[in-house]
Design a protein around this motif. Structure first.
Motif, PDB file in Angstrom:
ATOM      1  N   ILE A 170     -10.891  36.702  -1.228  1.00  0.00           N
ATOM      2  CA  ILE A 170      -9.661  37.334  -0.246  1.00  0.00           C
ATOM      3  C   ILE A 170      -9.151  36.189   0.504  1.00  0.00           C
ATOM      4  CG2 ILE A 170      -8.809  38.861   1.187  1.00  0.00           C
ATOM      5  CD1 ILE A 170     -11.215  40.721   0.787  1.00  0.00           C
ATOM      6  N   PRO A 171      -7.602  35.738   0.134  1.00  0.00           N
ATOM      7  CA  PRO A 171      -7.068  34.680   0.898  1.00  0.00           C
ATOM      8  C   PRO A 171      -6.856  35.113   2.246  1.00  0.00           C
ATOM      9  CG  PRO A 171      -5.807  35.774  -0.667  1.00  0.00           C
ATOM     10  CD  PRO A 171      -6.883  36.362  -0.745  1.00  0.00           C
ATOM     11  N   ALA A 172      -7.706  34.330   3.068  1.00  0.00           N
ATOM     12  CA  ALA A 172      -7.824  34.785   4.617  1.00  0.00           C
ATOM     13  C   ALA A 172      -6.322  34.474   5.245  1.00  0.00           C
ATOM     14  CB  ALA A 172      -8.852  34.074   5.184  1.00  0.00           C
ATOM     15  N   GLN A 173      -5.753  33.174   4.916  1.00  0.00           N
ATOM     16  CA  GLN A 173      -4.548  32.979   5.750  1.00  0.00           C
ATOM     17  C   GLN A 173      -3.370  33.889   5.316  1.00  0.00           C
ATOM     18  OE1 GLN A 173      -3.105  29.140   4.033  1.00  0.00           O
ATOM     19  NE2 GLN A 173      -1.713  28.695   5.794  1.00  0.00           N
ATOM     20  N   TYR A 174      -3.360  34.390   4.142  1.00  0.00           N
ATOM     21  CA  TYR A 174      -2.630  35.425   3.785  1.00  0.00           C
ATOM     22  C   TYR A 174      -2.793  36.703   4.407  1.00  0.00           C
ATOM     23  CZ  TYR A 174      -0.106  39.112   0.788  1.00  0.00           C
ATOM     24  OH  TYR A 174       0.607  40.431   0.511  1.00  0.00           O
ATOM     25  N   VAL A 175      -4.018  37.253   4.501  1.00  0.00           N
ATOM     26  CA  VAL A 175      -4.369  38.230   5.393  1.00  0.00           C
ATOM     27  C   VAL A 175      -3.878  38.391   7.022  1.00  0.00           C
ATOM     28  CG1 VAL A 175      -6.173  39.876   6.126  1.00  0.00           C
ATOM     29  CG2 VAL A 175      -6.079  39.133   3.716  1.00  0.00           C
ATOM     30  N   ALA A 176      -4.220  37.044   7.481  1.00  0.00           N
ATOM     31  CA  ALA A 176      -3.755  36.701   8.840  1.00  0.00           C
ATOM     32  C   ALA A 176      -2.360  36.790   8.974  1.00  0.00           C
ATOM     33  CB  ALA A 176      -4.581  35.146   9.238  1.00  0.00           C
ATOM     34  N   ARG A 177      -1.600  36.422   7.986  1.00  0.00           N
ATOM     35  CA  ARG A 177      -0.016  36.229   8.069  1.00  0.00           C
ATOM     36  C   ARG A 177       0.326  37.686   8.107  1.00  0.00           C
ATOM     37  NH1 ARG A 177       0.386  32.094   4.288  1.00  0.00           N
ATOM     38  NH2 ARG A 177       1.352  33.756   2.832  1.00  0.00           N
ATOM     39  N   LYS A 178      -0.200  38.392   7.146  1.00  0.00           N
ATOM     40  CA  LYS A 178       0.295  39.896   7.225  1.00  0.00           C
ATOM     41  C   LYS A 178      -0.276  40.624   8.417  1.00  0.00           C
ATOM     42  CE  LYS A 178       2.229  39.931   3.434  1.00  0.00           C
ATOM     43  NZ  LYS A 178       3.749  40.136   3.634  1.00  0.00           N
ATOM     44  N   ALA A 179      -1.189  40.421   9.078  1.00  0.00           N
ATOM     45  CA  ALA A 179      -1.766  41.057  10.102  1.00  0.00           C
ATOM     46  C   ALA A 179      -0.517  40.469  11.575  1.00  0.00           C
ATOM     47  CB  ALA A 179      -2.940  40.492  10.679  1.00  0.00           C
ATOM     48  N   VAL A 180      -0.134  39.280  11.338  1.00  0.00           N
ATOM     49  CA  VAL A 180       1.085  38.960  12.527  1.00  0.00           C
ATOM     50  C   VAL A 180       2.161  39.642  12.210  1.00  0.00           C
ATOM     51  CG1 VAL A 180       2.382  37.195  12.929  1.00  0.00           C
ATOM     52  CG2 VAL A 180      -0.268  36.751  12.857  1.00  0.00           C
ATOM     53  N   HIS A 181       2.680  39.738  10.739  1.00  0.00           N
ATOM     54  CA  HIS A 181       3.777  40.595  10.480  1.00  0.00           C
ATOM     55  C   HIS A 181       3.871  42.008  10.904  1.00  0.00           C
ATOM     56  CE1 HIS A 181       4.620  37.453   7.289  1.00  0.00           C
ATOM     57  NE2 HIS A 181       5.233  37.215   8.157  1.00  0.00           N
ATOM     58  N   ILE A 182       2.780  42.618  10.622  1.00  0.00           N
ATOM     59  CA  ILE A 182       2.679  44.176  10.816  1.00  0.00           C
ATOM     60  C   ILE A 182       2.608  44.298  12.358  1.00  0.00           C
ATOM     61  CG2 ILE A 182       1.392  46.072  10.697  1.00  0.00           C
ATOM     62  CD1 ILE A 182       0.508  45.176   7.940  1.00  0.00           C
ATOM     63  N   LEU A 183       1.593  43.629  13.071  1.00  0.00           N
ATOM     64  CA  LEU A 183       1.523  43.629  14.465  1.00  0.00           C
ATOM     65  C   LEU A 183       2.295  43.312  15.351  1.00  0.00           C
ATOM     66  CD1 LEU A 183      -2.547  43.349  14.528  1.00  0.00           C
ATOM     67  CD2 LEU A 183      -1.129  45.544  14.769  1.00  0.00           C
ATOM     68  N   SER A 184       2.743  42.154  15.052  1.00  0.00           N
ATOM     69  CA  SER A 184       3.987  41.452  16.012  1.00  0.00           C
ATOM     70  C   SER A 184       5.333  42.048  15.679  1.00  0.00           C
ATOM     71  CB  SER A 184       3.777  39.749  15.957  1.00  0.00           C
ATOM     72  OG  SER A 184       4.695  39.293  16.704  1.00  0.00           O
ATOM     73  N   GLY A 185       5.647  41.600  14.538  1.00  0.00           N
ATOM     74  CA  GLY A 185       7.101  42.083  13.958  1.00  0.00           C
ATOM     75  C   GLY A 185       7.193  43.615  13.725  1.00  0.00           C
ATOM     76  N   GLY A 186       6.484  44.285  13.343  1.00  0.00           N
ATOM     77  CA  GLY A 186       6.339  45.749  13.041  1.00  0.00           C
ATOM     78  C   GLY A 186       6.574  46.377  14.263  1.00  0.00           C
ATOM     79  N   ILE A 187       5.629  46.157  15.162  1.00  0.00           N
ATOM     80  CA  ILE A 187       5.577  46.972  16.510  1.00  0.00           C
ATOM     81  C   ILE A 187       6.652  46.605  17.513  1.00  0.00           C
ATOM     82  CG2 ILE A 187       4.352  47.198  18.499  1.00  0.00           C
ATOM     83  CD1 ILE A 187       1.729  47.290  16.868  1.00  0.00           C
ATOM     84  N   THR A 188       7.065  45.251  17.390  1.00  0.00           N
ATOM     85  CA  THR A 188       8.032  44.958  18.202  1.00  0.00           C
ATOM     86  C   THR A 188       9.424  45.457  17.745  1.00  0.00           C
ATOM     87  OG1 THR A 188       7.097  42.800  18.533  1.00  0.00           O
ATOM     88  CG2 THR A 188       9.432  42.876  19.014  1.00  0.00           C
ATOM     89  N   ALA A 189       9.763  45.662  16.272  1.00  0.00           N
ATOM     90  CA  ALA A 189      10.808  46.146  15.693  1.00  0.00           C
ATOM     91  C   ALA A 189      10.959  47.638  15.962  1.00  0.00           C
ATOM     92  CB  ALA A 189      10.825  45.942  14.217  1.00  0.00           C
ATOM     93  N   ILE A 190       9.821  48.467  16.261  1.00  0.00           N
ATOM     94  CA  ILE A 190       9.888  49.795  16.499  1.00  0.00           C
ATOM     95  C   ILE A 190      10.100  50.189  17.883  1.00  0.00           C
ATOM     96  CG2 ILE A 190       8.312  51.888  16.708  1.00  0.00           C
ATOM     97  CD1 ILE A 190       6.939  50.813  14.080  1.00  0.00           C
ATOM     98  N   LEU A 191       9.730  49.217  18.693  1.00  0.00           N
ATOM     99  CA  LEU A 191       9.685  49.382  20.086  1.00  0.00           C
ATOM    100  C   LEU A 191      10.984  48.854  20.770  1.00  0.00           C
ATOM    101  CD1 LEU A 191       6.307  48.399  21.470  1.00  0.00           C
ATOM    102  CD2 LEU A 191       7.204  50.713  21.215  1.00  0.00           C
ATOM    103  N   VAL A 192      11.715  47.846  20.159  1.00  0.00           N
ATOM    104  CA  VAL A 192      12.736  47.321  20.761  1.00  0.00           C
ATOM    105  C   VAL A 192      14.001  48.472  20.911  1.00  0.00           C
ATOM    106  CG1 VAL A 192      14.970  45.920  20.352  1.00  0.00           C
ATOM    107  CG2 VAL A 192      12.443  45.013  20.272  1.00  0.00           C
ATOM    108  N   PRO A 193      14.248  49.454  19.568  1.00  0.00           N
ATOM    109  CA  PRO A 193      15.499  50.508  19.950  1.00  0.00           C
ATOM    110  C   PRO A 193      14.903  51.488  20.819  1.00  0.00           C
ATOM    111  CG  PRO A 193      14.753  49.902  17.747  1.00  0.00           C
ATOM    112  CD  PRO A 193      13.866  49.117  18.381  1.00  0.00           C
ATOM    113  N   ILE A 194      13.690  51.738  21.098  1.00  0.00           N
ATOM    114  CA  ILE A 194      13.117  52.653  22.177  1.00  0.00           C
ATOM    115  C   ILE A 194      13.427  51.993  23.534  1.00  0.00           C
ATOM    116  CG2 ILE A 194      11.115  54.068  22.892  1.00  0.00           C
ATOM    117  CD1 ILE A 194       9.966  53.941  20.203  1.00  0.00           C
ATOM    118  N   PHE A 195      12.874  50.945  23.747  1.00  0.00           N
ATOM    119  CA  PHE A 195      12.980  50.369  25.150  1.00  0.00           C
ATOM    120  C   PHE A 195      14.472  49.837  25.598  1.00  0.00           C
ATOM    121  CE2 PHE A 195       8.433  49.083  24.791  1.00  0.00           C
ATOM    122  CZ  PHE A 195       7.812  50.310  25.552  1.00  0.00           C
TER     123      PHE A 195
END
Length: 65
Positions: free
Chosen positions: A38-63
């Protein structure tokens, strides 16, 4: 009309994003690195995209409504 505590919300979202990038992504990378197929760098980047970008994108319209 933006909320009165817009600066606090912005600082909390920034802190969350920095925590994800600096702590969680490194932990995910180290955890996945033990699996050779499993390419660890790819998985770590996906974790950043989901947790950082995704959660922020969901919370910004709410807040910032």
């Amino acid at each position: 009309m933006p909320p009165e505590n817009i600066l606090l919300i912005t600082i909390l979202l920034l802190a969350w994003n920095l925590f994800v990038v600096q702590i969680i992504a490194k932990w995910v990378y180290d955890f996945v690195k033990q699996y050779k197929d499993i390419p660890a760098q790819y998985v770590a980047r996906k974790a950043v995209h989901i947790l950082s970008g995704g959660i922020t994108a969901i919370l910004v319209p709410i807040f910032y409504h």
